[in-house]
Design a protein around this motif. Structure first.
Motif, PDB file in Angstrom:
ATOM      1  N   MET A  85       0.821  -1.209   0.000  1.00 41.52           N
ATOM      2  CA  MET A  85       0.000   0.000   0.000  1.00 41.52           C
ATOM      3  C   MET A  85       0.855   1.259   0.000  1.00 41.52           C
ATOM      4  O   MET A  85       0.477   2.277  -0.584  1.00 41.52           O
ATOM      5  CB  MET A  85      -0.965  -0.032   1.178  1.00 41.52           C
ATOM      6  N   ARG A  86       2.018   1.181   0.625  1.00 41.35           N
ATOM      7  CA  ARG A  86       2.936   2.316   0.539  1.00 41.35           C
ATOM      8  C   ARG A  86       3.371   2.541  -0.899  1.00 41.35           C
ATOM      9  O   ARG A  86       3.407   3.669  -1.389  1.00 41.35           O
ATOM     10  CB  ARG A  86       4.158   2.064   1.427  1.00 41.35           C
ATOM     11  N   GLN A  88       1.845   1.601  -3.702  1.00 36.91           N
ATOM     12  CA  GLN A  88       0.734   2.051  -4.538  1.00 36.91           C
ATOM     13  C   GLN A  88       0.428   3.521  -4.296  1.00 36.91           C
ATOM     14  O   GLN A  88       0.118   4.273  -5.223  1.00 36.91           O
ATOM     15  CB  GLN A  88      -0.504   1.199  -4.269  1.00 36.91           C
ATOM     16  N   SER A  89       0.527   3.941  -3.032  1.00 33.28           N
ATOM     17  CA  SER A  89       0.274   5.341  -2.712  1.00 33.28           C
ATOM     18  C   SER A  89       1.326   6.245  -3.338  1.00 33.28           C
ATOM     19  O   SER A  89       1.012   7.304  -3.910  1.00 33.28           O
ATOM     20  CB  SER A  89       0.245   5.528  -1.189  1.00 33.28           C
ATOM     21  N   ILE A  94      -3.703   3.070  -7.089  1.00 32.52           N
ATOM     22  CA  ILE A  94      -4.336   2.134  -6.168  1.00 32.52           C
ATOM     23  C   ILE A  94      -4.965   1.007  -6.969  1.00 32.52           C
ATOM     24  O   ILE A  94      -5.916   1.223  -7.744  1.00 32.52           O
ATOM     25  CB  ILE A  94      -5.405   2.844  -5.307  1.00 32.52           C
ATOM     26  N   TRP A  96      -5.681  -2.170  -5.404  1.00 26.40           N
ATOM     27  CA  TRP A  96      -6.426  -3.045  -4.502  1.00 26.40           C
ATOM     28  C   TRP A  96      -7.704  -2.341  -4.055  1.00 26.40           C
ATOM     29  O   TRP A  96      -7.710  -1.127  -3.831  1.00 26.40           O
ATOM     30  CB  TRP A  96      -5.590  -3.378  -3.273  1.00 26.40           C
ATOM     31  N   VAL A  99      -8.524  -4.919   1.579  1.00 27.93           N
ATOM     32  CA  VAL A  99      -7.316  -5.593   2.033  1.00 27.93           C
ATOM     33  C   VAL A  99      -7.530  -6.179   3.426  1.00 27.93           C
ATOM     34  O   VAL A  99      -7.965  -5.478   4.345  1.00 27.93           O
ATOM     35  CB  VAL A  99      -6.109  -4.624   2.064  1.00 27.93           C
ATOM     36  N   LEU A 109      -1.269   1.419   8.879  1.00 32.32           N
ATOM     37  CA  LEU A 109      -1.809   1.961   7.641  1.00 32.32           C
ATOM     38  C   LEU A 109      -2.720   3.154   7.908  1.00 32.32           C
ATOM     39  O   LEU A 109      -2.727   4.127   7.150  1.00 32.32           O
ATOM     40  CB  LEU A 109      -2.559   0.866   6.887  1.00 32.32           C
ATOM     41  N   LEU A 114      -2.888   5.713   4.845  1.00 31.32           N
ATOM     42  CA  LEU A 114      -2.983   4.816   3.691  1.00 31.32           C
ATOM     43  C   LEU A 114      -4.279   4.010   3.682  1.00 31.32           C
ATOM     44  O   LEU A 114      -4.591   3.345   2.682  1.00 31.32           O
ATOM     45  CB  LEU A 114      -1.790   3.852   3.668  1.00 31.32           C
ATOM     46  N   ALA A 115      -5.008   4.041   4.794  1.00 32.47           N
ATOM     47  CA  ALA A 115      -6.293   3.355   4.887  1.00 32.47           C
ATOM     48  C   ALA A 115      -7.378   4.376   5.214  1.00 32.47           C
ATOM     49  O   ALA A 115      -7.131   5.353   5.942  1.00 32.47           O
ATOM     50  CB  ALA A 115      -6.248   2.269   5.960  1.00 32.47           C
ATOM     51  N   PRO A 291      -8.306   0.817   1.081  1.00 34.34           N
ATOM     52  CA  PRO A 291      -7.186   1.702   0.739  1.00 34.34           C
ATOM     53  C   PRO A 291      -7.641   3.147   0.575  1.00 34.34           C
ATOM     54  O   PRO A 291      -8.663   3.430  -0.070  1.00 34.34           O
ATOM     55  CB  PRO A 291      -6.675   1.140  -0.590  1.00 34.34           C
TER      56      PRO A 291
END
Length: 386
Positions: A85-86, A88-89, A94, A96, A99, A109, A114-115, A291
């Protein structure tokens, strides 16, 4: 907030006490986004293996029956969810939609933005009797503003029952893992500091209640590494939940840590010569996060919200516990769980929260790991490379 063993057990204990089949009210309420435009595909990130199978059978397949035009793609990357996720950010890409993560990873997260933060009463259904979801899950399960709970589970050890070199001895306590004289043979431990450091300190004489205070110090970390050093040459380091069960089944190891549900599958469903050692099992929680950034795609977010409303309701979480020995996060789910869906066996003796299994359980400090994980990960990998 750190859960005590008593609080965690009381939250999910009804899942193993007086279990019997019961008729669910199952009065499904319509999700808040029903009727809104929704994406026709969804990528779900999970852990693979028996746990992912339980998710698929309990609520993904039933949801697909209700939504036949939906395409669900599974990604078994939950073990690397934070890194993924880091990345993708940072790439502003993004990929996903939903998750599955541990409580500590959800906290990390969420803290890093990130969430998505969620209102549990807006994104999950009330109990069949109208009890708000927040009360049905309970504050001990709601460990983060971004966390949508699913199950309580544990990390514990499985061991072969046919090791001639043990001369009839049977391991009964966590420190037997460090006893190469009485219990010789290869072990497996997860390739990360989580749990390993706590178990090592406890077997070096540190009381359970003092473990995290000690682990915050350089001295405590060194003590943990020194204890792990005593079995390092006899250890296979696993990265996927399927590794230890396979190594045990193949006879390549005699002792190994993994998720209790993986061992349940190995022992009960596959009938391998393996037993569970519950002493100092390490309790954890698992759940969903969405996400951050998915809100930029309204149709994708609507699909995720609609799915979550269904997948985390009382009946669906009870259904999941019929396929794997994890306690459902909702109090209202517990009375609906009884026998295994296909084997017909009582699930009570196999739950980590069963009194016979939990007398010396260890409850992880999720906040502590959220704060210290990156630093200790680096130190742990450096120690492994030495």
């Amino acid at each position: 907030m750190r859960l005590t063993k008593t609080l965690l057990a009381s939250t999910v204990m009804t899942a193993v006490a007086g279990m019997a089949w019961a008729q669910s009210d199952d009065s499904m309420t319509e999700s808040p986004v029903a009727g809104e435009p929704m994406a026709d595909n969804m990528t779900i990130v999970s852990w693979g293996g028996a746990y992912q199978d339980s998710q698929r059978m309990a609520y993904v397949e039933p949801y697909l029956e209700m939504n036949p035009d939906l395409d669900v793609v599974w990604d078994e990357s939950s073990g690397e969810a934070v890194a993924g996720m880091r990345a993708q950010s940072e790439a502003n890409n993004i990929t996903w939609d939903l998750v599955d993560v541990t409580a500590a990873d959800a906290m990390r997260l969420c803290d890093e933005g990130l969430a998505m933060e969620v209102d549990i009463d807006e994104i999950t259904a009330p109990a069949p009797d109208g009890t708000p979801a927040s009360d049905d899950f309970g504050e001990d399960m709601l460990v983060s503003d971004c966390f949508i709970p699913q199950i309580a589970y544990s990390y514990t050890f499985g061991y072969r029952t046919d090791v001639d070199a043990w001369n009839g001895e049977t391991p009964t306590e966590i420190c037997d893992v460090f006893d190469l004289e009485t219990f010789p043979g290869q072990r497996s431990l997860e390739r990360r500091p989580h749990n390993n450091m706590e178990w090592a300190l406890m077997c070096d004489g540190v009381a359970q209640d003092d473990v995290y205070d000690m682990l915050e110090t350089d001295e405590g970390q060194q003590r943990a590494f020194d204890k792990l050093e005593t079995i390092k040459d006899e250890t296979v380091w696993w990265t996927a939940g399927a590794d230890t069960p396979q190594l045990l089944a193949d006879g390549e190891i005699v002792f190994g840590s993994t998720y209790n549900g993986r061992l349940f599958s190995l022992i009960v469903e596959q009938d391998q010569p393996v037993e569970m050692m519950w002493d100092t099992q390490s309790y954890d929680l698992d759940g969903w996060i969405i996400p951050a950034g998915l809100e930029d795609d309204e149709e994708a977010l609507n699909r995720v919200k609609d799915f979550l409303w269904f997948a985390t309701d009382t009946q669906r979480l009870a259904d999941q516990a019929k396929y794997i020995s994890y306690g459902p996060a909702r109090s209202s789910s517990a009375p609906l769980v009884g026998e295994h869906a296909t084997l017909g066996i009582d699930m009570a003796p196999h739950m980590p929260t069963n009194p016979d299994n939990s007398s010396n359980a260890f409850v992880q400090n999720y906040e502590w790991w959220a704060d210290y994980r990156d630093d200790l990960d680096a130190k742990f990998q450096s120690w492994l490379a030495q």
